[in-house]
Design a protein around this motif. Structure first.
Motif, short mmCIF file in Angstrom:
data_model
loop_
_atom_site.label_atom_id
_atom_site.label_comp_id
_atom_site.label_asym_id
_atom_site.label_seq_id
_atom_site.Cartn_x
_atom_site.Cartn_y
_atom_site.Cartn_z
N VAL A 50 -10.96 0.37 17.37
CA VAL A 50 -10.59 0.61 18.72
C VAL A 50 -10.60 1.80 19.59
O VAL A 50 -11.09 1.72 20.66
CB VAL A 50 -8.72 0.21 18.84
N THR A 51 -10.42 3.14 18.95
CA THR A 51 -10.76 4.38 19.45
C THR A 51 -12.25 4.39 19.69
O THR A 51 -12.45 4.92 20.86
CB THR A 51 -10.21 5.33 18.54
N LEU A 52 -13.07 4.14 18.91
CA LEU A 52 -14.49 4.39 19.02
C LEU A 52 -14.85 3.31 20.27
O LEU A 52 -15.85 3.57 21.02
CB LEU A 52 -15.28 4.19 17.98
N ALA A 53 -14.58 2.11 19.98
CA ALA A 53 -14.82 1.03 21.09
C ALA A 53 -14.69 1.50 22.47
O ALA A 53 -15.38 1.27 23.43
CB ALA A 53 -14.43 -0.22 20.79
N VAL A 54 -13.53 2.12 22.62
CA VAL A 54 -13.13 2.53 23.93
C VAL A 54 -13.78 3.80 24.63
O VAL A 54 -14.31 3.98 25.48
CB VAL A 54 -11.65 2.59 24.31
N ALA A 55 -13.55 4.78 23.45
CA ALA A 55 -13.87 6.23 23.74
C ALA A 55 -15.60 6.61 23.68
O ALA A 55 -15.95 7.38 24.78
CB ALA A 55 -13.25 6.98 22.68
N ALA A 56 -16.10 5.94 23.04
CA ALA A 56 -17.62 6.22 23.11
C ALA A 56 -18.21 5.65 24.17
O ALA A 56 -18.81 6.70 24.95
CB ALA A 56 -18.18 5.61 21.70
N PRO A 57 -18.23 4.55 24.65
CA PRO A 57 -18.87 4.14 25.88
C PRO A 57 -18.32 4.97 27.20
O PRO A 57 -19.08 5.44 28.23
CB PRO A 57 -18.60 2.74 26.30
N LEU A 58 -16.79 5.39 26.97
CA LEU A 58 -16.38 6.28 28.12
C LEU A 58 -17.07 7.57 28.10
O LEU A 58 -17.28 8.19 29.21
CB LEU A 58 -14.77 6.11 28.08
N ALA A 59 -16.96 8.12 26.95
CA ALA A 59 -17.57 9.63 26.88
C ALA A 59 -19.12 9.56 27.33
O ALA A 59 -19.44 10.63 28.02
CB ALA A 59 -17.34 10.04 25.51
N VAL A 60 -19.73 8.65 26.67
CA VAL A 60 -21.26 8.57 27.42
C VAL A 60 -21.50 8.29 28.73
O VAL A 60 -22.45 8.86 29.19
CB VAL A 60 -22.04 7.46 26.10
N ALA A 61 -20.87 7.38 29.14
CA ALA A 61 -21.05 7.07 30.67
C ALA A 61 -20.55 8.51 31.52
O ALA A 61 -21.37 8.68 32.57
CB ALA A 61 -19.94 5.90 31.05
N THR A 62 -19.27 8.88 31.21
CA THR A 62 -18.85 10.26 31.97
C THR A 62 -20.09 11.35 31.71
O THR A 62 -20.60 11.84 32.78
CB THR A 62 -17.65 10.61 31.46
N ALA A 63 -20.53 11.48 30.35
CA ALA A 63 -21.56 12.46 30.33
C ALA A 63 -22.86 12.33 31.08
O ALA A 63 -23.68 13.11 31.76
CB ALA A 63 -21.89 12.79 28.94
N THR A 64 -23.11 10.83 31.28
CA THR A 64 -24.65 10.66 31.82
C THR A 64 -24.38 10.61 33.35
O THR A 64 -25.18 11.04 34.07
CB THR A 64 -24.81 8.89 31.41
N ILE A 65 -23.26 10.22 34.27
CA ILE A 65 -23.15 10.52 35.30
C ILE A 65 -22.88 11.94 35.78
O ILE A 65 -23.25 12.47 36.86
CB ILE A 65 -21.74 9.51 35.67
N ALA A 66 -22.29 12.66 34.98
CA ALA A 66 -22.15 14.09 35.48
C ALA A 66 -23.61 14.77 35.30
O ALA A 66 -23.95 15.66 36.21
CB ALA A 66 -21.19 14.89 34.16
N GLU A 67 -24.50 14.34 34.35
CA GLU A 67 -25.59 14.85 34.19
C GLU A 67 -26.67 14.49 35.41
O GLU A 67 -27.50 15.27 35.92
CB GLU A 67 -26.50 14.41 33.14
N LEU A 68 -26.35 13.43 36.03
CA LEU A 68 -27.02 13.06 37.42
C LEU A 68 -26.77 14.03 38.49
O LEU A 68 -27.69 14.45 39.30
CB LEU A 68 -26.51 11.54 37.75
N SER A 69 -25.82 14.75 38.41
CA SER A 69 -25.42 15.77 39.55
C SER A 69 -26.61 16.91 39.49
O SER A 69 -26.55 17.59 40.64
CB SER A 69 -23.93 16.21 39.49
N HIS A 70 -27.02 17.13 38.22
CA HIS A 70 -28.12 18.20 38.27
C HIS A 70 -29.45 17.76 38.25
O HIS A 70 -30.42 18.64 38.02
CB HIS A 70 -27.70 18.97 36.90
N ILE A 71 -29.80 16.54 38.50
CA ILE A 71 -31.03 16.04 38.50
C ILE A 71 -31.45 15.57 39.91
O ILE A 71 -30.59 14.88 40.70
CB ILE A 71 -31.16 14.83 37.29
N CYS A 72 -32.77 16.00 40.14
CA CYS A 72 -33.03 15.39 41.61
C CYS A 72 -34.54 14.65 41.40
O CYS A 72 -35.13 15.74 40.79
CB CYS A 72 -33.01 16.38 42.75
#
Length: 311
Positions: A289-311
């Protein structure tokens, strides 16, 4: 950045395409339906988080129109070729159209379900009477044994006079405990959410299989509550009297989603002791349960945050 995107897509595929079949392959944990319900809900939540993350990344990644918003118009746009900008804009428009069409189909369906429940409750106020001993029970004058529950502030459980005629006092109490367990554990809300999720995203195997498996697991969880309080034998005798009872749309009834499901519930209650889950099962379920919710949330957050540094 590319590795984060691949990780996000992989997480969505694992949860949306493999988690459901894996949970089905393991088999319904008949003695512990609460564990199975938690795993299914986590798999569904993780699937939707991953899909939403992919959609957001697709709309925000350069040179998609959502990237950088106004700042993108000023600084980022000149760095990309016209062809790439046109393709990204077309892909973003197609993605928004697809998401909009699913919402246009899912939200009215959710509203219709809520409206049906409201009309059902209003009808019951006209044709049903209050039970003499139970303040949360309404009685319908009908010979067919029926017992079901609807989410409501008062009179959330409905029984027929036929139910009172064919059940003993102990069996009747077991049925009421079963229905109260549905209400206490918010099973109606979960089923309504599952129906909306299936309308929005019906393709992943996890969503399709959850639509099929969760209603029976919810009935088993309510069975456990009634069996612990009233005894398995009493509950089995009561359930057998509902073998020919039709289901009620939008409600959770003691007869369950189908005659086959009712027979499976009876076999389960007769075959095994109803008790709490084992410590090992609880630990494995907690990790999943922890991995199923936390893993996609963490990866999605990191990916979206990384977009702010890319153009």
């Amino acid at each position: 950045m590319i590795y984060l995107v691949i990780s996000l897509i992989s997480t969505g595929v694992l949860l949306g395409c493999l988690a459901g079949p894996a949970l089905d392959r393991v088999g319904r944990p008949a003695a512990h339906p609460g564990i199975a319900i938690a795993c299914w809900v986590a798999a569904l939540a993780g699937t939707f988080i991953a899909v939403l993350g992919v959609v957001v990344v697709a709309l925000l990644a350069p040179p998609a129109p959502g990237h950088g918003l106004l700042e993108w118009l000023r600084n980022c746009l000149p760095h990309h070729r016209d062809g790439a900008i046109i393709m990204a804009a077309a892909a973003s428009l197609a993605l928004l159209t697809a998401c909009g069409s699913r919402l246009a189909r899912g939200l009215p369906r959710l509203r219709r379900a809520v409206r049906r429940r409201r009309r059902h409750r209003e009808m019951l106020r006209l044709v049903a009477t209050e039970h003499e001993r139970h303040a949360d029970v309404l009685v319908l004058d009908h010979p067919v044994p029926v017992a079901y529950s609807l989410p409501s502030r008062r009179h959330a459980i409905v029984v027929s006079t036929g139910t009172q005629d064919v059940l003993s006092a102990e069996e009747f109490d077991a049925v009421l405990v079963h229905e109260r367990a549905h209400l206490r554990q918010r099973h109606h809300t979960l089923l309504l959410t599952l129906d909306a999720a299936h309308a929005l995203l019906p393709w992943p195997p996890t969503v399709r299989r959850a639509k099929r498996s969760l209603p029976l697991l919810l009935e088993m969880a309510a069975d456990d509550a009634a069996a612990r309080e009233c005894g398995r034998g009493t509950l089995v005798d009561a359930l057998r009297r509902f073998a020919a009872t039709p289901g009620v749309a939008g409600a959770l009834g003691a007869a369950g989603p189908s005659t086959e499901a009712l027979a499976e519930r009876v076999r389960r209650l007769e075959a095994a002791e109803v008790g709490g889950p084992r410590r090992a099962g609880r630990a494995v379920a907690s990790v999943f349960v922890t991995l199923a919710v936390a893993a996609p949330l963490a990866v999605a957050t990191a990916t979206i945050a990384e977009l702010s540094h890319i153009c």
